[in-house]
Design an enzyme around this catalytic site. Structure first.
Site, mmCIF file in Angstrom:
data_model
loop_
_atom_site.group_PDB
_atom_site.id
_atom_site.type_symbol
_atom_site.label_atom_id
_atom_site.label_comp_id
_atom_site.label_asym_id
_atom_site.label_seq_id
_atom_site.Cartn_x
_atom_site.Cartn_y
_atom_site.Cartn_z
ATOM 1 N N GLN A 253 0.839 -1.211 0.000
ATOM 2 C CA GLN A 253 0.000 0.000 0.000
ATOM 3 C C GLN A 253 0.874 1.260 0.000
ATOM 4 O O GLN A 253 0.643 2.201 0.769
ATOM 5 C CB GLN A 253 -0.957 -0.011 1.184
ATOM 6 C CG GLN A 253 -2.165 -0.911 0.992
ATOM 7 C CD GLN A 253 -3.092 -0.436 -0.130
ATOM 8 O OE1 GLN A 253 -3.149 0.743 -0.468
ATOM 9 N NE2 GLN A 253 -3.821 -1.375 -0.720
ATOM 10 N N SER A 254 1.877 1.289 -0.859
ATOM 11 C CA SER A 254 2.788 2.433 -0.898
ATOM 12 C C SER A 254 2.129 3.656 -1.542
ATOM 13 O O SER A 254 1.692 3.608 -2.694
ATOM 14 C CB SER A 254 4.037 2.057 -1.704
ATOM 15 O OG SER A 254 4.798 3.212 -1.992
ATOM 16 N N ASN A 255 2.102 4.744 -0.786
ATOM 17 C CA ASN A 255 1.621 6.013 -1.337
ATOM 18 C C ASN A 255 2.635 6.589 -2.316
ATOM 19 O O ASN A 255 2.279 7.239 -3.288
ATOM 20 C CB ASN A 255 1.375 7.023 -0.216
ATOM 21 C CG ASN A 255 0.386 6.509 0.807
ATOM 22 O OD1 ASN A 255 -0.749 6.213 0.475
ATOM 23 N ND2 ASN A 255 0.828 6.366 2.052
#
Ligand SMILES: *Cc1c(COP(=O)(O)O)cnc(C)c1O
Length: 337
Positions: free
Chosen positions: A75-77
Protein backbone atom coordinates in the site's frame (compact mmCIF):
# COMPACT_ATOMS: atom_id res chain seq x y z
CA UNK A 1 18.50 29.55 -0.59
CA UNK A 2 17.96 29.30 -4.32
CA UNK A 3 15.97 26.15 -5.09
CA UNK A 4 15.26 27.26 -8.66
CA UNK A 5 18.83 26.13 -9.46
CA UNK A 6 17.50 22.57 -9.46
CA UNK A 7 15.32 21.06 -12.19
CA UNK A 8 11.73 20.74 -11.11
CA UNK A 9 8.51 19.60 -12.72
CA UNK A 10 5.77 21.82 -11.26
CA UNK A 11 2.84 19.44 -10.87
CA UNK A 12 1.92 19.79 -7.18
CA UNK A 13 -0.90 22.02 -5.97
CA UNK A 14 1.09 24.47 -3.85
CA UNK A 15 1.11 26.10 -1.43
CA UNK A 16 -0.88 23.58 0.58
CA UNK A 17 -3.34 25.12 3.07
CA UNK A 18 -2.45 25.71 6.71
CA UNK A 19 -5.60 25.28 8.79
CA UNK A 20 -6.56 25.49 12.47
CA UNK A 21 -8.14 22.40 14.03
CA UNK A 22 -10.54 24.02 16.49
CA UNK A 23 -12.55 20.96 17.48
CA UNK A 24 -9.52 18.72 17.98
CA UNK A 25 -7.78 21.47 19.96
CA UNK A 26 -10.84 21.82 22.21
CA UNK A 27 -11.23 18.06 22.65
CA UNK A 28 -7.62 17.63 23.81
CA UNK A 29 -7.54 20.79 25.93
CA UNK A 30 -3.84 21.41 25.29
CA UNK A 31 -1.93 23.38 22.66
CA UNK A 32 -3.49 25.03 19.64
CA UNK A 33 -3.28 22.49 16.82
CA UNK A 34 -2.80 23.49 13.19
CA UNK A 35 -2.47 21.24 10.18
CA UNK A 36 -0.36 21.70 7.05
CA UNK A 37 -2.35 19.98 4.33
CA UNK A 38 0.24 18.06 2.33
CA UNK A 39 -2.49 15.48 1.84
CA UNK A 40 -3.78 18.04 -0.68
CA UNK A 41 -0.83 18.19 -3.09
CA UNK A 42 -3.09 17.15 -5.92
CA UNK A 43 -1.50 14.21 -7.73
CA UNK A 44 -3.85 11.21 -7.64
CA UNK A 45 -5.27 12.05 -4.17
CA UNK A 46 -2.06 13.79 -3.05
CA UNK A 47 0.49 13.18 -0.32
CA UNK A 48 4.04 14.05 0.65
CA UNK A 49 5.80 12.12 -2.15
CA UNK A 50 4.50 14.64 -4.68
CA UNK A 51 6.85 17.39 -3.45
CA UNK A 52 9.82 15.00 -3.77
CA UNK A 53 8.73 13.75 -7.19
CA UNK A 54 8.66 17.28 -8.59
CA UNK A 55 12.45 17.23 -8.32
CA UNK A 56 13.03 13.51 -8.97
CA UNK A 57 10.88 13.32 -12.09
CA UNK A 58 12.43 16.50 -13.51
CA UNK A 59 15.82 14.80 -13.16
CA UNK A 60 14.46 11.65 -14.82
CA UNK A 61 13.17 13.71 -17.75
CA UNK A 62 16.45 15.60 -18.07
CA UNK A 63 18.32 12.29 -18.27
CA UNK A 64 16.04 11.17 -21.10
CA UNK A 65 14.37 8.36 -19.14
CA UNK A 66 11.50 6.54 -20.83
CA UNK A 67 10.76 4.51 -17.77
CA UNK A 68 10.95 4.89 -13.98
CA UNK A 69 11.35 2.01 -11.56
CA UNK A 70 10.63 2.35 -7.85
CA UNK A 71 9.71 0.26 -4.83
CA UNK A 72 7.53 0.36 -1.75
CA UNK A 73 5.24 -1.64 0.50
CA UNK A 74 2.05 -3.08 -1.04
CA UNK A 75 0.00 0.00 0.00
CA UNK A 76 2.79 2.43 -0.90
CA UNK A 77 1.62 6.01 -1.34
CA UNK A 78 4.98 6.78 -2.91
CA UNK A 79 4.47 4.12 -5.58
CA UNK A 80 1.02 5.50 -6.43
CA UNK A 81 2.25 9.10 -6.71
CA UNK A 82 5.17 7.95 -8.86
CA UNK A 83 2.76 6.08 -11.16
CA UNK A 84 0.68 9.28 -11.42
CA UNK A 85 3.71 11.43 -12.35
CA UNK A 86 4.83 8.86 -14.92
CA UNK A 87 1.36 8.87 -16.49
CA UNK A 88 1.24 12.68 -16.62
CA UNK A 89 4.75 12.87 -18.11
CA UNK A 90 4.27 10.07 -20.63
CA UNK A 91 6.78 7.69 -19.09
CA UNK A 92 6.50 4.02 -18.22
CA UNK A 93 6.47 3.00 -14.56
CA UNK A 94 7.33 -0.31 -12.96
CA UNK A 95 6.90 -0.85 -9.22
CA UNK A 96 8.45 -3.58 -7.09
CA UNK A 97 6.10 -4.07 -4.16
CA UNK A 98 7.59 -5.46 -0.96
CA UNK A 99 5.30 -7.71 1.06
CA UNK A 100 6.08 -6.30 4.51
CA UNK A 101 2.90 -7.45 6.28
CA UNK A 102 2.17 -10.91 4.85
CA UNK A 103 -1.51 -9.93 4.64
CA UNK A 104 -3.80 -12.00 2.40
CA UNK A 105 -6.62 -9.47 2.66
CA UNK A 106 -8.13 -8.85 -0.79
CA UNK A 107 -8.54 -5.09 -0.35
CA UNK A 108 -5.04 -4.70 1.07
CA UNK A 109 -3.58 -6.46 -1.96
CA UNK A 110 -5.76 -4.97 -4.72
CA UNK A 111 -7.60 -1.86 -3.55
CA UNK A 112 -6.47 1.60 -2.39
CA UNK A 113 -3.02 2.51 -3.70
CA UNK A 114 -2.65 -0.74 -5.69
CA UNK A 115 -5.82 0.02 -7.66
CA UNK A 116 -4.51 3.49 -8.47
CA UNK A 117 -1.03 2.18 -9.45
CA UNK A 118 -2.72 0.04 -12.08
CA UNK A 119 -5.18 2.75 -13.13
CA UNK A 120 -2.22 5.02 -13.93
CA UNK A 121 -0.80 2.29 -16.17
CA UNK A 122 2.04 1.11 -13.93
CA UNK A 123 3.14 -2.52 -13.88
CA UNK A 124 3.78 -4.17 -10.53
CA UNK A 125 5.50 -7.23 -9.14
CA UNK A 126 5.39 -8.47 -5.58
CA UNK A 127 8.40 -9.85 -3.72
CA UNK A 128 8.90 -11.24 -0.23
CA UNK A 129 10.31 -8.73 2.26
CA UNK A 130 14.10 -8.30 2.31
CA UNK A 131 16.84 -6.10 3.71
CA UNK A 132 17.54 -3.83 0.71
CA UNK A 133 14.83 -3.15 -1.84
CA UNK A 134 16.73 -0.20 -3.28
CA UNK A 135 19.31 -2.77 -4.42
CA UNK A 136 16.49 -4.91 -5.85
CA UNK A 137 15.22 -2.09 -8.10
CA UNK A 138 18.77 -1.42 -9.34
CA UNK A 139 18.92 -5.06 -10.48
CA UNK A 140 15.51 -4.80 -12.12
CA UNK A 141 16.61 -1.59 -13.88
CA UNK A 142 19.86 -3.19 -15.10
CA UNK A 143 17.81 -5.93 -16.73
CA UNK A 144 15.64 -3.35 -18.49
CA UNK A 145 18.72 -1.41 -19.63
CA UNK A 146 20.16 -4.62 -21.06
CA UNK A 147 16.94 -4.79 -23.10
CA UNK A 148 17.66 -1.29 -24.43
CA UNK A 149 15.40 0.85 -22.20
CA UNK A 150 16.38 4.20 -20.68
CA UNK A 151 15.52 3.74 -17.01
CA UNK A 152 15.60 6.10 -14.00
CA UNK A 153 15.38 4.52 -10.56
CA UNK A 154 13.74 6.22 -7.60
CA UNK A 155 14.56 4.87 -4.13
CA UNK A 156 11.79 3.89 -1.71
CA UNK A 157 9.83 6.93 -0.56
CA UNK A 158 11.74 9.10 -3.05
CA UNK A 159 14.19 9.64 -0.20
CA UNK A 160 17.52 10.81 -1.56
CA UNK A 161 19.00 14.33 -1.65
CA UNK A 162 17.09 15.20 -4.85
CA UNK A 163 13.74 14.12 -3.39
CA UNK A 164 14.46 15.80 -0.06
CA UNK A 165 14.64 19.16 -1.88
CA UNK A 166 10.84 18.93 -2.00
CA UNK A 167 10.75 19.22 1.79
CA UNK A 168 13.37 21.95 1.94
CA UNK A 169 10.85 23.75 -0.23
CA UNK A 170 8.03 22.84 2.18
CA UNK A 171 9.98 24.35 5.09
CA UNK A 172 10.29 27.62 3.13
CA UNK A 173 6.61 27.52 2.23
CA UNK A 174 5.46 26.91 5.81
CA UNK A 175 7.75 29.60 7.24
CA UNK A 176 6.43 32.01 4.62
CA UNK A 177 2.86 31.26 5.66
CA UNK A 178 3.42 31.72 9.37
CA UNK A 179 5.60 34.80 8.94
CA UNK A 180 3.08 36.44 6.62
CA UNK A 181 0.28 35.93 9.14
CA UNK A 182 2.28 36.78 12.26
CA UNK A 183 1.77 33.31 13.66
CA UNK A 184 4.50 32.06 15.97
CA UNK A 185 4.75 28.27 16.07
CA UNK A 186 6.40 26.19 18.78
CA UNK A 187 6.64 22.70 17.24
CA UNK A 188 6.23 20.85 13.97
CA UNK A 189 5.18 17.17 14.15
CA UNK A 190 4.87 14.61 11.34
CA UNK A 191 5.15 10.90 10.53
CA UNK A 192 8.66 9.82 9.47
CA UNK A 193 9.52 6.70 7.45
CA UNK A 194 12.08 6.63 4.64
CA UNK A 195 13.46 9.90 6.10
CA UNK A 196 13.25 12.30 3.13
CA UNK A 197 10.48 14.41 4.60
CA UNK A 198 12.18 15.00 7.93
CA UNK A 199 15.62 15.42 6.35
CA UNK A 200 14.40 18.05 3.89
CA UNK A 201 12.42 19.91 6.55
CA UNK A 202 15.30 20.04 9.00
CA UNK A 203 17.70 21.32 6.35
CA UNK A 204 15.22 24.02 5.33
CA UNK A 205 14.45 25.01 8.93
CA UNK A 206 18.11 25.11 9.95
CA UNK A 207 19.18 26.98 6.83
CA UNK A 208 16.60 29.66 7.71
CA UNK A 209 17.53 29.55 11.40
CA UNK A 210 13.82 29.05 12.14
CA UNK A 211 14.38 27.79 15.70
CA UNK A 212 11.29 25.57 15.57
CA UNK A 213 11.80 22.06 16.99
CA UNK A 214 10.81 19.30 14.55
CA UNK A 215 9.58 15.93 15.79
CA UNK A 216 9.28 12.89 13.54
CA UNK A 217 7.00 10.11 14.75
CA UNK A 218 8.45 6.83 13.48
CA UNK A 219 6.47 4.14 11.64
CA UNK A 220 9.08 1.40 11.20
CA UNK A 221 12.69 1.64 12.43
CA UNK A 222 13.82 1.96 16.06
CA UNK A 223 14.73 5.47 17.31
CA UNK A 224 18.52 5.36 16.93
CA UNK A 225 18.31 3.92 13.42
CA UNK A 226 15.58 6.34 12.31
CA UNK A 227 17.47 9.38 13.60
CA UNK A 228 20.68 8.15 11.96
CA UNK A 229 18.89 7.68 8.61
CA UNK A 230 17.38 11.17 8.78
CA UNK A 231 20.66 12.76 9.87
CA UNK A 232 22.68 11.08 7.10
CA UNK A 233 20.21 12.15 4.43
CA UNK A 234 20.00 15.67 5.88
CA UNK A 235 23.81 15.98 5.65
CA UNK A 236 23.81 14.86 2.01
CA UNK A 237 20.93 17.20 1.19
CA UNK A 238 22.70 20.14 2.83
CA UNK A 239 25.81 19.33 0.79
CA UNK A 240 23.77 19.27 -2.42
CA UNK A 241 22.43 22.71 -1.52
CA UNK A 242 25.88 24.07 -0.74
CA UNK A 243 25.33 24.52 3.00
CA UNK A 244 27.18 21.55 4.55
CA UNK A 245 27.18 21.46 8.34
CA UNK A 246 23.90 23.34 8.71
CA UNK A 247 22.28 20.38 10.53
CA UNK A 248 23.63 18.95 13.78
CA UNK A 249 22.90 15.45 15.02
CA UNK A 250 20.85 16.82 17.95
CA UNK A 251 18.51 18.69 15.58
CA UNK A 252 17.22 15.31 14.42
CA UNK A 253 14.62 13.93 16.83
CA UNK A 254 12.38 10.93 16.27
CA UNK A 255 9.94 9.30 18.67
CA UNK A 256 9.30 5.68 17.71
CA UNK A 257 6.96 4.74 20.57
CA UNK A 258 3.93 4.53 18.27
CA UNK A 259 5.08 1.93 15.71
CA UNK A 260 3.17 -0.89 17.46
CA UNK A 261 3.68 -4.39 16.05
CA UNK A 262 5.44 -3.15 12.94
CA UNK A 263 5.31 -1.27 9.67
CA UNK A 264 1.88 -1.31 8.07
CA UNK A 265 0.20 -3.00 11.02
CA UNK A 266 -2.53 -0.77 12.45
CA UNK A 267 -2.43 0.19 16.15
CA UNK A 268 -5.32 0.91 18.54
CA UNK A 269 -4.04 4.45 19.12
CA UNK A 270 -3.74 5.00 15.38
CA UNK A 271 -7.31 3.84 14.78
CA UNK A 272 -8.46 6.18 17.57
CA UNK A 273 -6.58 9.04 15.86
CA UNK A 274 -8.20 8.26 12.50
CA UNK A 275 -11.66 8.37 14.09
CA UNK A 276 -10.94 11.59 16.02
CA UNK A 277 -9.63 13.45 12.95
CA UNK A 278 -12.51 12.16 10.81
CA UNK A 279 -15.28 12.90 13.34
CA UNK A 280 -13.96 16.19 14.74
CA UNK A 281 -12.28 17.74 11.71
CA UNK A 282 -13.44 15.83 8.59
CA UNK A 283 -9.80 15.02 7.85
CA UNK A 284 -8.79 11.57 6.64
CA UNK A 285 -5.63 9.96 8.00
CA UNK A 286 -4.12 6.62 6.91
CA UNK A 287 -3.36 3.69 9.24
CA UNK A 288 0.29 3.26 8.16
CA UNK A 289 1.76 6.74 8.57
CA UNK A 290 -0.35 9.77 9.38
CA UNK A 291 -2.46 7.92 11.99
CA UNK A 292 0.62 6.81 13.89
CA UNK A 293 2.01 10.35 13.64
CA UNK A 294 -1.28 11.75 14.93
CA UNK A 295 -1.42 9.10 17.67
CA UNK A 296 1.97 10.37 18.84
CA UNK A 297 0.77 13.97 18.73
CA UNK A 298 -2.39 13.14 20.72
CA UNK A 299 -0.54 11.07 23.32
CA UNK A 300 2.17 13.70 23.80
CA UNK A 301 -0.54 16.32 24.34
CA UNK A 302 -2.33 14.09 26.87
CA UNK A 303 0.96 13.53 28.70
CA UNK A 304 1.61 17.28 28.85
CA UNK A 305 4.71 17.17 26.63
CA UNK A 306 2.96 19.67 24.33
CA UNK A 307 1.24 22.28 26.49
CA UNK A 308 -1.57 24.80 26.57
CA UNK A 309 -0.31 28.12 25.25
CA UNK A 310 1.85 26.45 22.61
CA UNK A 311 1.02 26.24 18.93
CA UNK A 312 1.72 23.00 17.05
CA UNK A 313 1.71 22.38 13.31
CA UNK A 314 0.96 18.78 12.38
CA UNK A 315 2.19 18.12 8.84
CA UNK A 316 -0.39 15.85 7.20
CA UNK A 317 1.67 13.70 4.84
CA UNK A 318 -1.34 12.10 3.10
CA UNK A 319 -2.13 8.45 2.51
CA UNK A 320 -5.90 8.48 2.98
CA UNK A 321 -6.43 6.28 -0.08
CA UNK A 322 -4.77 3.43 1.87
CA UNK A 323 -7.92 3.41 4.04
CA UNK A 324 -9.57 1.39 1.26
CA UNK A 325 -6.90 -1.27 1.66
CA UNK A 326 -7.44 -1.34 5.41
CA UNK A 327 -11.22 -1.52 5.86
CA UNK A 328 -10.67 -4.72 7.88
CA UNK A 329 -9.00 -2.61 10.61
CA UNK A 330 -12.34 -0.98 11.41
CA UNK A 331 -15.46 -2.38 13.01
CA UNK A 332 -18.51 -0.20 12.44
CA UNK A 333 -21.19 -2.74 13.38
CA UNK A 334 -22.39 -0.26 16.03
CA UNK A 335 -23.09 2.40 13.39
CA UNK A 336 -25.86 0.33 11.80
CA UNK A 337 -29.39 0.44 13.11
C1 LIG B 1 5.96 8.13 2.87
C2 LIG B 1 4.99 8.68 3.85
C3 LIG B 1 5.42 9.25 5.06
C4 LIG B 1 6.84 9.27 5.51
O1 LIG B 1 7.63 10.15 4.76
P1 LIG B 1 9.17 9.81 4.54
O2 LIG B 1 9.68 10.91 3.72
O3 LIG B 1 9.18 8.45 3.87
O4 LIG B 1 9.80 9.72 5.88
C5 LIG B 1 4.47 9.78 5.91
N1 LIG B 1 3.16 9.74 5.59
C6 LIG B 1 2.71 9.20 4.45
C7 LIG B 1 1.25 9.18 4.21
C8 LIG B 1 3.61 8.64 3.53
O5 LIG B 1 3.14 8.10 2.41
Amino acid sequence: MHLARFPRRFLAHLPTPLERLDRLTKELGGPEIWIKRDDCTGMSTGGNKTRKLEFLMAEAELQGAEMVVTQGATQSNHARQTAAFAAKMGMGCHIVLEDRTGSNDANYNNNGNVLLDHLHGATTEKRATGPDFNAVIEEVAEQMRADGKKVYTIPGGGSNPTGALGYVNCAFELLGQVNDSGMKIDHIVHATGSAGTQAGLIVGLQAMNAQIPLLGIGVRAPKAKQEENVYNLACKTAEKLGCPGVVSREDVVANTDYVGDGYGIPTASGIEAIKMFAELEAILLDPVYSAKGAAGLIDLIRKGHFKKGERIVFLHTGGSVALFGYDAAFDFADRWS
